[in-house]
Design a protein around this motif. Structure first.
Motif, short mmCIF file in Angstrom:
data_model
loop_
_atom_site.label_atom_id
_atom_site.label_comp_id
_atom_site.label_asym_id
_atom_site.label_seq_id
_atom_site.Cartn_x
_atom_site.Cartn_y
_atom_site.Cartn_z
N VAL A 55 45.55 -3.74 -20.88
CA VAL A 55 46.38 -3.92 -19.69
C VAL A 55 47.80 -3.54 -20.04
O VAL A 55 48.19 -3.53 -21.20
CB VAL A 55 46.34 -5.36 -19.14
CG1 VAL A 55 44.94 -5.80 -18.80
CG2 VAL A 55 47.01 -6.33 -20.10
N TYR A 56 48.56 -3.20 -19.00
CA TYR A 56 50.00 -3.01 -19.18
C TYR A 56 50.71 -4.04 -18.33
O TYR A 56 50.37 -4.28 -17.18
CB TYR A 56 50.43 -1.58 -18.85
CG TYR A 56 50.16 -1.11 -17.45
CD1 TYR A 56 51.18 -1.01 -16.51
CD2 TYR A 56 48.88 -0.73 -17.06
CE1 TYR A 56 50.94 -0.56 -15.22
CE2 TYR A 56 48.62 -0.27 -15.77
CZ TYR A 56 49.66 -0.19 -14.86
OH TYR A 56 49.42 0.26 -13.58
N MET A 57 51.68 -4.69 -18.95
CA MET A 57 52.41 -5.78 -18.32
C MET A 57 53.91 -5.59 -18.50
O MET A 57 54.35 -4.94 -19.45
CB MET A 57 52.04 -7.13 -18.96
CG MET A 57 50.62 -7.58 -18.76
SD MET A 57 50.32 -9.20 -19.55
CE MET A 57 51.29 -10.29 -18.51
N GLY A 58 54.65 -6.20 -17.60
CA GLY A 58 56.09 -6.26 -17.76
C GLY A 58 56.48 -7.59 -18.37
O GLY A 58 55.93 -8.63 -18.01
N GLY A 59 57.40 -7.55 -19.31
CA GLY A 59 57.97 -8.78 -19.83
C GLY A 59 59.11 -9.24 -18.93
O GLY A 59 59.27 -8.75 -17.81
N PRO A 60 59.92 -10.15 -19.39
CA PRO A 60 61.01 -10.66 -18.55
C PRO A 60 62.14 -9.69 -18.29
O PRO A 60 63.00 -9.94 -17.45
CB PRO A 60 61.51 -11.88 -19.33
CG PRO A 60 61.06 -11.68 -20.74
CD PRO A 60 59.79 -10.89 -20.66
N MET A 61 62.16 -8.54 -19.00
CA MET A 61 63.25 -7.58 -18.83
C MET A 61 62.72 -6.15 -18.90
O MET A 61 61.65 -5.88 -19.44
CB MET A 61 64.31 -7.75 -19.94
CG MET A 61 64.95 -9.12 -20.00
SD MET A 61 65.96 -9.36 -21.49
CE MET A 61 67.34 -8.28 -21.13
N PHE A 62 63.49 -5.23 -18.32
CA PHE A 62 63.38 -3.78 -18.53
C PHE A 62 62.06 -3.16 -18.06
O PHE A 62 61.66 -2.12 -18.55
CB PHE A 62 63.58 -3.43 -20.01
CG PHE A 62 64.83 -4.01 -20.62
CD1 PHE A 62 66.02 -4.04 -19.90
CD2 PHE A 62 64.82 -4.53 -21.90
CE1 PHE A 62 67.17 -4.57 -20.46
CE2 PHE A 62 65.96 -5.07 -22.47
CZ PHE A 62 67.15 -5.09 -21.75
N GLY A 63 61.38 -3.77 -17.11
CA GLY A 63 60.15 -3.18 -16.58
C GLY A 63 60.39 -2.53 -15.23
O GLY A 63 61.26 -2.94 -14.46
N ALA A 64 59.57 -1.52 -14.91
CA ALA A 64 59.77 -0.76 -13.67
C ALA A 64 59.21 -1.45 -12.44
O ALA A 64 59.16 -0.85 -11.37
CB ALA A 64 59.14 0.63 -13.81
N ARG A 65 58.79 -2.70 -12.59
CA ARG A 65 58.39 -3.51 -11.43
C ARG A 65 59.13 -4.84 -11.52
O ARG A 65 58.57 -5.87 -11.87
CB ARG A 65 56.88 -3.73 -11.40
CG ARG A 65 56.06 -2.49 -11.09
CD ARG A 65 56.29 -2.02 -9.65
NE ARG A 65 55.46 -0.85 -9.34
CZ ARG A 65 55.84 0.40 -9.55
NH1 ARG A 65 57.04 0.64 -10.05
NH2 ARG A 65 55.05 1.40 -9.23
N ALA A 66 60.43 -4.79 -11.23
CA ALA A 66 61.27 -5.98 -11.39
C ALA A 66 60.85 -7.11 -10.48
O ALA A 66 61.16 -8.28 -10.73
CB ALA A 66 62.74 -5.61 -11.12
N TYR A 67 60.13 -6.78 -9.39
CA TYR A 67 59.76 -7.81 -8.42
C TYR A 67 58.32 -8.30 -8.60
O TYR A 67 57.82 -9.06 -7.78
CB TYR A 67 59.98 -7.29 -7.00
CG TYR A 67 61.41 -6.86 -6.77
CD1 TYR A 67 62.45 -7.78 -6.82
CD2 TYR A 67 61.72 -5.52 -6.53
CE1 TYR A 67 63.76 -7.39 -6.63
CE2 TYR A 67 63.04 -5.12 -6.34
CZ TYR A 67 64.05 -6.05 -6.39
OH TYR A 67 65.36 -5.66 -6.21
#
Length: 783
Positions: free
Chosen positions: A27-39
């Motif tokens: 899987v690909y996930m966003g952490g608390p910062m710097f991800g292209a799906r801020a919302y």
């Protein structure tokens, strides 16, 4: 058998577990910062660390998105300490867009994989090879590439290839869009896209207008093309949707795993996609149906969902008017309690009973009466969602099978040995006592040890060696079980743990390359504009937008050179196989006697020119993003000058070390989108003749559209031009090497007036904007 990865989106820990349960390999996930799906419901620090461990305990992988453009304060002050705990935990890879981010991560964390995001717009193999040589182990291909381009990328680079196979398509080449940023202040490059492409638009061409969701593509579904994608060399099948719910990630992962395995085991002759599976995917989410994307075509109106931008649902039957306030639906598909139907007036109604195929359903209807039967769509299939939820979301915890052996002998510590594949863990507990009353029995031991609860394990087999007359308390047995399982977890995770060793020197060095003073340059798009530009002796350099028109290039080059000025060719925004071939077929215009230098809009062009031996000066344009000094350092080592980024404010621009090598755009209609789609083709028929057309938004603002037929892409420009001539003195204080005025469809009179303003401003005179202009992000910047 070749391993093909199914890569699912995860906007939350819950979604991640559901995707793994359904068959995702990663899987690909966003952490608390710097991800292209801020919302998205991105994981916090502790959740992300737990997610990494969860993946590894179950033999899966986890990739973290760091796929936004970073400012200096972020890349220098936050990035390293942000990445470090994930790196030490064993993060499998980071997905990056920013070349500065990529180089810093590769330097500081050299043994962690880096995936070049689709936001990098890697359209050519030379750029792919360059990224490979600078630390990228995987390339996420642009959605616009066809099968032959993907196969060539794999063959030439040898890196892993990851390709989007399902979910939303962007109208613009990813990484080339400023529309949300410029008109709404929310930057897609910073993970905050407001999706203006999903709004209604009106397109005006040749006295005809077409309205609808003209920039909204259908969702991609590639199940029918999986054999072709796998044969083209795709290693990872990527599903879009980090903003989607867990059931979406689960069902898509399950079906892509199912059909990938079908092809790998049975070959093409046994490959067949069940229509019911496609129907389930459409029931879950689709925009106007599905498209198989760009894999076998360059563009087309059939790829667009012009009638609505959101979930369209599936057709379930026809509706007709009953009494005045009633609609009668004839079901052609079974309906269930909780299903949501969309009525002709747009209202959504949840039904409260089951309806068999052929059955009738009467509903209250407050909309405008209609005469002809209409199509009724189901936008929520409750039984499908409930089924997926029960199977993959509610019961999402994976369990690793253990073989256990426990030895209990009087006067010795109780010992348990656990085995999982090649891993072994052992734990010892309390000294076993002689039983005073009731001795231990195997059934009691088995009952206690089998309670693996919320751990990652369950016993497949448990052998018990028990001497007669032994006794241990329940608490001691539970403690032994917990200790053993914790030890097994540590054994399994130990190979993934890393120790960070900081690099001795990661400082940025950028040398100022020009000492020629503050220069004024102009970009023109026509011969008429060029004739005006050469009248101004203060103009040192004139760029011309190259659009495959060789004879016009030669004419304007001669015109510029006769005026004693430098002629620079502004190269295509996108360079793909056909574009590359066209440029090289017209080599004459690339030579020094015609072209003094180049304005470069992509790495493919720069690398192509150098490969072919053209050594004239190159200036990178605004869309070769230098949002921080580290990205600037990468580019200033390859080009002679950069264009300062369009999304930084004055203070942030002043803080860039590369400003002294930077030219700043102070006037012009900013390109907001570069699209492989063609609005002429979407709304009618492509004329194959370049021109300027008009796109109008719901607020009646008008945007120029330029179809660049030679290279087959559309440019959509901002509705109002940028005007910074009244702050040129500040631009000089920032330390910029020069300024540029850019012209698209302006008249000769407008060109003359704007250049006059620019020249006067460069001399220190005060000028004032007269008309409707924007300052872009010069004052406000982006979040």
């Amino acid at each position: 058998m070749r391993q093909i990865e199914v890569l699912a989106p995860a906007g939350s820990f819950e979604t991640m577990k559901a995707a793994y349960k359904a068959g995702a390999d990663a899987v690909y996930m966003g952490g608390p910062m710097f991800g292209a799906r801020a919302y998205a419901d991105n994981a916090d620090m502790e959740q992300m660390l737990s997610a990494i461990d969860y993946a590894h305990l179950h033999g899966r992988k986890l990739y973290m998105t760091v796929n936004t453009l970073l400012k200096n304060i972020e890349i220098e002050g936050q990035l390293t300490e942000y990445i470090r705990p994930f790196y030490e935990q064993g993060l499998d890879a980071v997905i990056v867009q920013d070349l500065g981010v990529m180089t810093l991560i590769h330097t500081l964390f050299p043994d962690m994989a880096i995936h070049a995001s689709t936001q990098m717009t890697v359209c050519g193999t030379q750029y792919g090879e360059w990224l490979r040589d600078h630390g990228a182990s995987r390339i996420v291909t642009p959605r616009e590439l066809d099968l032959s381009e993907i196969a060539n990328m794999k063959r030439r680079t040898g890196v892993e290839i990851e390709t989007f196979v399902h979910g939303a398509l962007c109208y613009c080449y990813s990484g080339q869009c400023l529309m949300s940023s410029m008109i709404g202040g929310r930057s897609g490059n910073r993970g905050r896209c407001a999706q203006p492409c999903r709004l209604p638009w009106t397109f005006q061409a040749d006295h005809k207008s077409s309205s609808g969701y003209l920039l909204s593509p259908k969702d991609l579904c590639s199940l029918s093309l999986l054999p072709d994608l796998i044969d083209a060399g795709v290693d990872s099948l990527k599903i879009e949707g980090r903003m989607k719910k867990p059931e979406y990630a689960a069902l898509t992962a399950y079906l892509y795993r199912k059909y990938t395995d079908m092809y790998l085991t049975g070959g093409r002759e046994n490959y067949h996609v069940d229509k019911e599976d496609i129907h389930q995917l459409m029931d879950l989410y689709n925009r106007g149906g599905f498209t198989d994307g760009y894999f076998n075509r360059h563009n087309g109106g059939g790829m667009m969902s012009v009638h609505r931008p959101n979930h369209s649902g599936v057709y379930i039957g026809q509706g007709s008017m009953g009494r005045k306030d009633e609609i009668i639906i004839q079901a052609e598909e079974a309906l269930g309690t909780g299903d949501v139907l969309e009525l002709p007036d747009g209202q959504s109604v949840k039904i409260d009973r089951n309806v068999a195929v052929g059955g009738r359903l009467k509903l209250q209807y407050a909309g405008k009466p209609f005469k002809q039967p209409c199509r009724i769509m189901r936008t929520r299939n409750e039984s499908l969602i409930r089924s997926v939820t029960e199977q993959y979301v509610k019961n999402s915890d994976l369990k690793e099978k253990l073989y256990g052996y426990i030895s209990i002998s009087k006067d010795l510590p109780a010992r348990i040995d656990l085995y999982h594949e090649d891993d072994h863990a052992a734990a010892e507990g309390a000294i076993v006592q002689a039983a005073e009353k009731r001795p231990l029995e195997k059934e009691e031991i088995c009952k206690r040890l089998m309670k693996t609860g919320g751990t990652a394990f369950e016993f497949e087999n448990l052998e018990i060696s028990l001497d007669e007359g032994c006794y241990m308390t329940v608490q001691e047995l539970n403690q032994l079980r917990r200790k053993a399982l914790e030890e097994m977890e540590q054994v399994m995770l130990k190979p993934y743990r890393r120790i960070w060793q900081p690099s001795p020197d990661t400082s940025v060095h950028i040398d100022k390359k020009t000492e020629s003073g503050f220069e004024v340059s102009v970009l023109v798009s026509s011969k008429e504009q060029a004739k005006v530009a050469v009248e101004f002796e203060e103009i040192s350099r004139i760029y011309f937008n190259y659009e495959g028109n060789k004879e016009l290039v030669l004419e304007i080059s001669e015109l510029v050179h006769r005026a004693g000025k430098l002629f620079y060719l502004a190269m295509p925004y996108i360079l793909r196989k056909d574009t590359d071939a066209l440029c090289l077929a017209q080599k004459q215009i690339l030579c020094r006697n015609v072209t003094d230098g180049f304005l470069i809009r992509n790495m493919e062009t720069l690398l192509m020119l150098r490969r072919e031996g053209f050594d004239q000066p190159c200036i990178s344009d605004y869309n070769m993003y230098c949002m921080n000094d580290r990205a600037s350092q990468v580019y200033t080592q390859m080009v002679d000058q950069i264009t300062l980024p369009a999304e930084l404010n004055r203070k942030e621009l002043a803080g860039l070390l590369a400003s002294g090598n930077g030219e700043m755009i102070v006037y012009g209609y900013q390109p907001l989108m570069v699209s492989a789609q063609c609005l002429l083709k979407t709304t009618g028929k492509c004329t194959e003749k370049p021109g300027y057309y008009e796109l109008e938004d719901r607020k009646h603002k008008k945007f120029q559209v330029h179809n660049v037929c030679a290279f087959c892409y559309n440019l959509i420009y901002n509705s109002v031009p940028l005007y910074l001539m009244d702050v040129v003195s500040e631009v000089m204080q920032i330390g910029a090497a020069g300024m540029r005025l850019q012209f698209t469809g302006e008249t000769a009179e407008t060109v003359r007036r704007m250049i006059s303003d620019g020249v006067r401003a460069a001399k220190g005179e005060h000028v004032t904007a007269a008309g409707d202009f924007t300052k872009g992000h010069y004052k406000r910047g982006v979040e």
